[in-house]
Design a protein around this motif. Structure first.
Motif, PDB file in Angstrom:
ATOM      1  N   GLU A  81       0.836  -1.330   0.039  1.00 55.64           N
ATOM      2  CA  GLU A  81       0.006  -0.026   0.011  1.00 55.64           C
ATOM      3  C   GLU A  81       0.935   1.015   0.160  1.00 55.64           C
ATOM      4  OE1 GLU A  81      -4.074   0.408   1.991  1.00 55.64           O
ATOM      5  OE2 GLU A  81      -2.680   1.340   3.470  1.00 55.64           O
ATOM      6  N   LEU A  82       0.640   2.297  -0.895  1.00 56.59           N
ATOM      7  CA  LEU A  82       1.363   3.355  -1.302  1.00 56.59           C
ATOM      8  C   LEU A  82       0.686   4.576  -0.181  1.00 56.59           C
ATOM      9  CD1 LEU A  82       3.762   5.301  -2.440  1.00 56.59           C
ATOM     10  CD2 LEU A  82       2.104   5.231  -4.257  1.00 56.59           C
ATOM     11  N   GLU A  83       1.353   4.992   0.698  1.00 60.00           N
ATOM     12  CA  GLU A  83       0.878   6.205   1.442  1.00 60.00           C
ATOM     13  C   GLU A  83       1.477   7.599   0.738  1.00 60.00           C
ATOM     14  OE1 GLU A  83       1.133   6.184   5.617  1.00 60.00           O
ATOM     15  OE2 GLU A  83      -0.380   4.256   5.630  1.00 60.00           O
ATOM     16  N   VAL A  84       0.573   8.478   0.517  1.00 58.65           N
ATOM     17  CA  VAL A  84       1.007   9.957   0.118  1.00 58.65           C
ATOM     18  C   VAL A  84       0.159  10.958   1.012  1.00 58.65           C
ATOM     19  CG1 VAL A  84       1.741   9.147  -2.013  1.00 58.65           C
ATOM     20  CG2 VAL A  84      -0.668   9.775  -1.732  1.00 58.65           C
ATOM     21  N   THR A  85       0.730  12.017   1.164  1.00 57.90           N
ATOM     22  CA  THR A  85       0.000  13.121   1.973  1.00 57.90           C
ATOM     23  C   THR A  85      -1.041  13.849   0.893  1.00 57.90           C
ATOM     24  OG1 THR A  85       1.861  14.874   1.615  1.00 57.90           O
ATOM     25  CG2 THR A  85       1.768  13.235   3.549  1.00 57.90           C
ATOM     26  N   GLU A  86      -2.114  14.447   1.673  1.00 59.94           N
ATOM     27  CA  GLU A  86      -2.995  14.906   0.724  1.00 59.94           C
ATOM     28  C   GLU A  86      -2.428  16.143  -0.050  1.00 59.94           C
ATOM     29  OE1 GLU A  86      -6.221  16.641   2.888  1.00 59.94           O
ATOM     30  OE2 GLU A  86      -5.174  16.788   4.856  1.00 59.94           O
ATOM     31  N   ASN A  87      -1.475  17.170   0.534  1.00 59.23           N
ATOM     32  CA  ASN A  87      -0.819  18.073   0.086  1.00 59.23           C
ATOM     33  C   ASN A  87      -0.095  17.648  -1.361  1.00 59.23           C
ATOM     34  OD1 ASN A  87      -2.037  20.121   1.521  1.00 59.23           O
ATOM     35  ND2 ASN A  87      -0.359  20.300   3.008  1.00 59.23           N
ATOM     36  N   ILE A  92      -4.235   7.840   1.422  1.00 60.26           N
ATOM     37  CA  ILE A  92      -3.919   9.479   1.485  1.00 60.26           C
ATOM     38  C   ILE A  92      -3.782   9.357   2.875  1.00 60.26           C
ATOM     39  CG2 ILE A  92      -6.470   9.907   1.570  1.00 60.26           C
ATOM     40  CD1 ILE A  92      -5.690  12.583   0.572  1.00 60.26           C
ATOM     41  N   ASP A  93      -2.473   9.972   3.365  1.00 61.06           N
ATOM     42  CA  ASP A  93      -1.991  10.028   4.554  1.00 61.06           C
ATOM     43  C   ASP A  93      -2.160  11.624   5.139  1.00 61.06           C
ATOM     44  OD1 ASP A  93       1.365   9.455   6.271  1.00 61.06           O
ATOM     45  OD2 ASP A  93      -0.800   9.135   6.950  1.00 61.06           O
ATOM     46  N   ASP A  94      -2.225  11.661   6.542  1.00 62.86           N
ATOM     47  CA  ASP A  94      -2.242  12.931   7.203  1.00 62.86           C
ATOM     48  C   ASP A  94      -3.668  13.613   6.880  1.00 62.86           C
ATOM     49  OD1 ASP A  94      -0.083  12.098   8.703  1.00 62.86           O
ATOM     50  OD2 ASP A  94       1.404  13.385   7.213  1.00 62.86           O
ATOM     51  N   PHE A  95      -4.585  12.795   6.592  1.00 60.45           N
ATOM     52  CA  PHE A  95      -5.916  13.613   5.802  1.00 60.45           C
ATOM     53  C   PHE A  95      -6.282  14.523   7.136  1.00 60.45           C
ATOM     54  CE2 PHE A  95      -9.254  13.817   3.103  1.00 60.45           C
ATOM     55  CZ  PHE A  95     -10.195  14.300   3.844  1.00 60.45           C
ATOM     56  N   GLY A  96      -6.712  15.908   6.517  1.00 61.67           N
ATOM     57  CA  GLY A  96      -7.298  17.062   7.421  1.00 61.67           C
ATOM     58  C   GLY A  96      -6.251  17.951   7.683  1.00 61.67           C
ATOM     59  N   THR A  97      -5.007  17.524   7.635  1.00 65.08           N
ATOM     60  CA  THR A  97      -3.864  18.602   7.948  1.00 65.08           C
ATOM     61  C   THR A  97      -3.503  19.592   6.747  1.00 65.08           C
ATOM     62  OG1 THR A  97      -2.023  17.137   7.474  1.00 65.08           O
ATOM     63  CG2 THR A  97      -2.817  17.124   9.624  1.00 65.08           C
ATOM     64  N   GLY A  98      -4.045  19.204   5.513  1.00 64.35           N
ATOM     65  CA  GLY A  98      -3.759  20.105   4.534  1.00 64.35           C
ATOM     66  C   GLY A  98      -4.947  20.507   3.739  1.00 64.35           C
ATOM     67  N   TYR A  99      -4.726  20.507   2.283  1.00 60.77           N
ATOM     68  CA  TYR A  99      -5.731  20.920   1.659  1.00 60.77           C
ATOM     69  C   TYR A  99      -6.137  19.902   0.558  1.00 60.77           C
ATOM     70  CZ  TYR A  99      -8.182  23.463  -2.169  1.00 60.77           C
ATOM     71  OH  TYR A  99      -9.087  23.916  -3.383  1.00 60.77           O
ATOM     72  N   SER A 100      -7.557  19.504   0.743  1.00 60.46           N
ATOM     73  CA  SER A 100      -7.978  18.429  -0.100  1.00 60.46           C
ATOM     74  C   SER A 100      -9.312  18.861  -0.874  1.00 60.46           C
ATOM     75  CB  SER A 100      -8.298  17.121   0.500  1.00 60.46           C
ATOM     76  OG  SER A 100      -7.197  16.715   1.090  1.00 60.46           O
ATOM     77  N   SER A 101      -9.505  18.718  -2.054  1.00 66.01           N
ATOM     78  CA  SER A 101     -10.737  19.002  -2.852  1.00 66.01           C
ATOM     79  C   SER A 101     -11.339  17.753  -3.003  1.00 66.01           C
ATOM     80  CB  SER A 101     -10.119  19.884  -4.389  1.00 66.01           C
ATOM     81  OG  SER A 101     -11.437  19.752  -5.031  1.00 66.01           O
ATOM     82  N   PRO A 114      -7.979   7.366  -7.652  1.00 65.21           N
ATOM     83  CA  PRO A 114      -8.005   5.778  -7.384  1.00 65.21           C
ATOM     84  C   PRO A 114      -7.569   5.393  -6.049  1.00 65.21           C
ATOM     85  CG  PRO A 114      -6.272   6.262  -8.616  1.00 65.21           C
ATOM     86  CD  PRO A 114      -6.643   7.749  -8.382  1.00 65.21           C
ATOM     87  N   LEU A 115      -8.234   5.962  -5.144  1.00 65.20           N
ATOM     88  CA  LEU A 115      -7.704   5.737  -3.660  1.00 65.20           C
ATOM     89  C   LEU A 115      -8.255   4.507  -3.053  1.00 65.20           C
ATOM     90  CD1 LEU A 115      -7.592   9.264  -2.043  1.00 65.20           C
ATOM     91  CD2 LEU A 115      -5.828   8.010  -3.045  1.00 65.20           C
ATOM     92  N   ASN A 116      -7.734   3.816  -2.044  1.00 69.97           N
ATOM     93  CA  ASN A 116      -8.548   2.701  -1.399  1.00 69.97           C
ATOM     94  C   ASN A 116      -8.732   3.159   0.131  1.00 69.97           C
ATOM     95  OD1 ASN A 116      -6.371   1.114  -3.243  1.00 69.97           O
ATOM     96  ND2 ASN A 116      -8.269   0.130  -3.405  1.00 69.97           N
ATOM     97  N   THR A 117      -7.751   3.801   0.675  1.00 76.23           N
ATOM     98  CA  THR A 117      -7.792   4.044   2.285  1.00 76.23           C
ATOM     99  C   THR A 117      -7.468   5.695   2.343  1.00 76.23           C
ATOM    100  OG1 THR A 117      -6.778   2.036   2.628  1.00 76.23           O
ATOM    101  CG2 THR A 117      -6.719   3.512   4.364  1.00 76.23           C
ATOM    102  N   LEU A 118      -7.980   6.097   3.681  1.00 79.46           N
ATOM    103  CA  LEU A 118      -8.007   7.225   3.926  1.00 79.46           C
ATOM    104  C   LEU A 118      -7.493   7.096   5.516  1.00 79.46           C
ATOM    105  CD1 LEU A 118     -10.228  10.412   3.353  1.00 79.46           C
ATOM    106  CD2 LEU A 118      -9.572   9.735   5.696  1.00 79.46           C
ATOM    107  N   LYS A 119      -6.143   7.898   5.741  1.00 80.52           N
ATOM    108  CA  LYS A 119      -5.796   7.995   7.116  1.00 80.52           C
ATOM    109  C   LYS A 119      -5.844   9.247   7.738  1.00 80.52           C
ATOM    110  CE  LYS A 119      -2.269   5.500   8.159  1.00 80.52           C
ATOM    111  NZ  LYS A 119      -0.882   4.904   8.246  1.00 80.52           N
ATOM    112  N   VAL A 120      -6.429   9.191   8.851  1.00 76.66           N
ATOM    113  CA  VAL A 120      -6.930  10.168   9.822  1.00 76.66           C
ATOM    114  C   VAL A 120      -5.822  10.733  10.288  1.00 76.66           C
ATOM    115  CG1 VAL A 120      -8.410  11.369  11.297  1.00 76.66           C
ATOM    116  CG2 VAL A 120      -9.482   9.725   9.790  1.00 76.66           C
TER     117      VAL A 120
END
Length: 760
Positions: free
Chosen positions: A587-593, A618-627, A635-641
């Motif tokens: 699983e590849l994790e990338v930050t939302e920014n 998507i890692d660190d969700f909520g700390t940056g800017y996401s549209s 094509p995401l599978n997981t969202l990490k709070v």
């Protein structure tokens, strides 16, 4: 002919005696005229007060005063006029009928003042009201005439009777029209005009009365002898009524004059207050100009120095720490040179908002010293607070900015000095922060440095670490991966591991990513470091499979800088094929920014990776800017709070609501949710109730090397069987760690080679 109790005749009857020698007392007629003029003037004055009154209660008061003045004046004029009437017979007056005529006059007067209270009465409205008022005045007159009691019979000439009513209507219309025109005026000319209007209106009122009297014919019955009038005191009574009426009217006019003067004083006072307010606003504007930057609306150097001196004096007396931060925008001159100074000014406004949005709004001071140089003053308990703020600002600065049709990302260099350890005066602390800023620039920009007497030594150390990291990557010696379990709530077991990179330095011991990731990014080593973490994680997946853990997945953090490399998908495919591992286990994790930085290219790359079978998170969700518009396309599978939303649960109700909203949103988008930073049973139970899919944190385990992973997984499994209700509940005395550990994953740690993230 008789109509409404009045007898009209065109020619007097042949039988009977007509009294022809009725006369009037000239003095009382003159007094009646003076009373009519005084009543007219008082009415005009009251109408003016009604027009100038500001509140409804005052308007009502002066309207009633005006009605009483007009009614009393007209009725007194009529009464005096009747006393001036002299006939050679005895005439008495019925008191109830006389008083009833006063009520009619009062109604007509109230109607007149009510019309004058209107803001802009129309001509038709004036005319309608004048007809009603004229009829009321005529009614008062003829009701008063009906109060006469004598041996003679009263007959009225219909022509003169009609003329008297028309005079009453005309006088009423004139009074209304003149009063409406004069009430909004001021000055000597209008005052003289008011006197003239009062004389004319008084003459009109008097004319109506005596025209009505002229219509009267007194006829004695045939063969009757007239009773001679007794010695009368009409003169004394008339003068007394006139004096009382004039005193009342004078008192009303005096009260109106006093109210007018008082209102003028209030208006003067209001104008003075308005002037003082304008002066205060001008003073504040001058202070704004003197102490604030006109472009960004931040405090300028002068304003900052004043606040800095106050806070420094306070901290010197009370104790505590202060941090001074100098910020300089990296390569800002290129913006002015390429896009122009107007674009540079717009960019400075955006950057100022970024900085202002990263600090504590009421506690921290943000200033612009000039050009692209900013300064921040904060109160703090320890130096890490200053570091965290600087990292938040650097993270915020990496948000793309649309400027002059271009999409750009700016970075900043930051220098920090601390009170009292780095200095005790404003000049000293500012100078030391400036020195630290130059050190940040010299170290490659896009970084932060605290002032230190050994800055040169630290720079040497950074250079040494760069060389040693390069050597460690080349020889694959010293770098290692630690793994932190990710617990699946539905199945009640660990199904994922997050790979976290560590550097076992021969001198400095185990280093966390905040010590070497920035070096790798600054010196072009980040792609090589990320690739090493990827290959090592795939090798460890193969090792886990050989030990019976062939269902475990590994989450690997990817640096934002690597998302711009088109060869990333090929490197992932090569690493998986070499290790003989199924893509579904990675699983590849990338930050939302990082996702939002260049969404078009990122979307193409992520689809290529997803096509391999690798999961995306998507890692660190909520700390940056996401549209959300883009989020649903990825094509995401997981969202990490991010753990910042978990820290204060269950105390922070707002954080709980945010986490629940994120979970619902993610499930709506068909994404699984991982919550990191879980450290307490209360947090675990809340997340379980909220429908979270996975948890990660110290409640399970700190990150451990691969060699120590099997005992940790077995211990978690034992806890599950020992506590069927809550598989993670345990006593505080067990060996599973709860306290924080610098080597454990935190918001500043890194699995592959991501940018150091700020501790919130």
């Amino acid at each position: 002919m008789e109509w409404l109790g009045l007898q009209f005749v065109a020619e007097l009857p042949q039988s009977g005696q007509v009294i022809l020698n009725c006369t009037y007392d000239a003095l009382l007629v003159l007094v009646a005229y003076l009373v009519a003029c005084a009543a007219s003037f008082a009415t005009l004055d009251m109408a003016e007060r009604v027009g100038h009154a500001e509140d409804p209660a005052s308007q009502r008061f002066w309207r009633w005063i005006g009605a009483l003045c007009l009614a009393g004046g007209i009725w007194a004029m009529h009464f005096i006029g009747m006393l001036a009437f002299q006939a050679p017979i005895d005439i008495q007056y019925d008191l109830p009928v006389t008083l009833f005529s006063l009520l009619i006059a009062l109604f007509a007067s109230w109607l007149a003042m009510h019309t004058l209270s209107e803001a802009q009465p129309s001509l038709l409205q004036y005319l309608k009201t004048a007809v009603v008022i004229g009829l009321g005045i005529a009614g008062m007159h003829y009701v008063g005439m009906a109060a006469m009691r004598s041996a003679a019979t009263a007959w009225y000439d219909p022509t003169l009777f009609t003329v008297s009513i028309l005079i009453a209507v005309g006088a009423s219309f004139a009074a209304l029209w003149v009063a409406g025109r004069l009430r909004d005026g001021a000055g000597l000319y209008l005052q003289l005009l008011k006197y003239a209007a009062a004389l004319i209106l008084g003459a009109g009122i008097l004319s109506m009365h005596f025209t009505g009297m002229a219509a009267l014919r007194l006829v004695l019955p045939e063969n009757s002898l007239p009773a001679l009038p007794p010695e009368s005191g009409h003169m004394q009574l008339g003068l007394t009524v006139a004096l009382i009426t004039l005193l009342i009217l004078g008192s009303a006019i005096s009260a109106a004059l006093a109210d007018k003067k008082l209102q003028h004083k209030e208006n003067d006072l209001r104008r003075v207050n308005t002037l003082l307010t304008q002066l205060d606003q001008a003073r504040m504007s001058l202070q704004q100009v003197a102490n604030y930057d006109a472009l960004t609306n931040l405090i300028n150097r002068r304003g900052f120095n004043q606040i800095f001196a106050e806070k420094l004096s306070q901290k010197t007396k009370e104790g505590g720490m202060l941090a001074v931060m100098f910020l300089d925008i990296d390569h800002f001159k290129r913006i002015n040179d390429s896009l122009g100074h107007d674009a540079g000014d717009e960019l400075l406004k955006v950057i100022a908002r970024h900085i202002k949005g990263s600090v504590r709004s009421h506690e921290d001071v943000v200033a612009r010293f000039g050009g692209d140089e900013f300064c921040i003053l904060i109160g703090l308990r320890d130096r890490e607070e200053a570091r965290n703020l600087a990292q938040r600002i650097m993270h915020k600065m990496k948000e793309p900015i649309e400027l002059a049709g271009r999409r750009m990302v700016m970075t900043t260099s930051i220098g920090i000095s601390l009170f009292p350890e780095d200095g005790t005066t404003c000049e000293e602390l500012l100078k030391h922060a400036d020195l630290a800023l130059y050190q940040s620039k010299g170290a490659g920009r896009n970084g932060l440095h605290f002032f230190n007497a050994n800055l040169k030594n630290r720079a040497t150390l950074e250079l040494q670490l760069e060389e040693e990291l390069r050597l460690a990557l080349r020889e694959e010696n010293g770098l290692t991966l630690h793994y932190q379990p990710i617990f699946e709530l539905r199945s009640g077991r660990v199904t994922k591991l997050e790979a976290l990179v560590r550097w076992q330095h021969p001198v400095h011991g185990l280093l966390t990513p905040d010590r070497f990731i920035a070096i790798a990014e600054t010196n072009g080593l980040i792609a090589e470091l990320d690739n090493w973490v990827l290959r090592k994680a795939c090798e460890d997946l193969g090792e886990l499979s050989r030990h019976g853990c062939d269902e475990l997945k590994i989450a690997w953090n990817c640096s934002p800088l690597n998302l711009a490399r088109e060869e990333l998908a090929d490197e992932i495919e090569t690493a998986l094929r070499t290790a003989g591992v199924s893509p579904e286990r990675l699983e590849l994790e990338v930050t939302e920014n990082a996702l939002m930085g260049n969404i078009a290219n990122t979307l193409v790359l992520l689809r290529q990776i997803r096509a391999l079978g690798v999961s995306l998170s998507i890692d660190d969700f909520g700390t940056g800017y996401s549209s959300l518009a883009y989020l649903k396309r990825l094509p995401l599978n997981t969202l990490k709070v991010d753990r910042s939303f978990i820290l204060d649960i269950p105390k922070a109700t707002a954080d709980m609501e945010i986490v629940q909203a994120i979970i619902v949103m993610a499930h709506t988008l068909h994404l699984q949710v991982v919550t990191e930073g879980v450290e307490s049973l209360e947090q675990y139970e809340f997340l379980e109730r909220s429908g979270c899919d996975f948890i990660q944190g110290y409640l399970l385990s700190r990150p451990v090397p691969l060699s120590e992973l099997r005992p940790v997984l077995e211990e978690i499994d034992q806890r599950k069987h020992a506590h069927a209700v809550n598989p993670l509940s345990r006593a505080r005395g067990t060996s599973a760690p709860v306290s924080l550990d610098p080597a454990a994953k935190s918001p500043g740690s890194h699995a592959g080679a991501s940018v150091v993230r700020p501790i919130r």
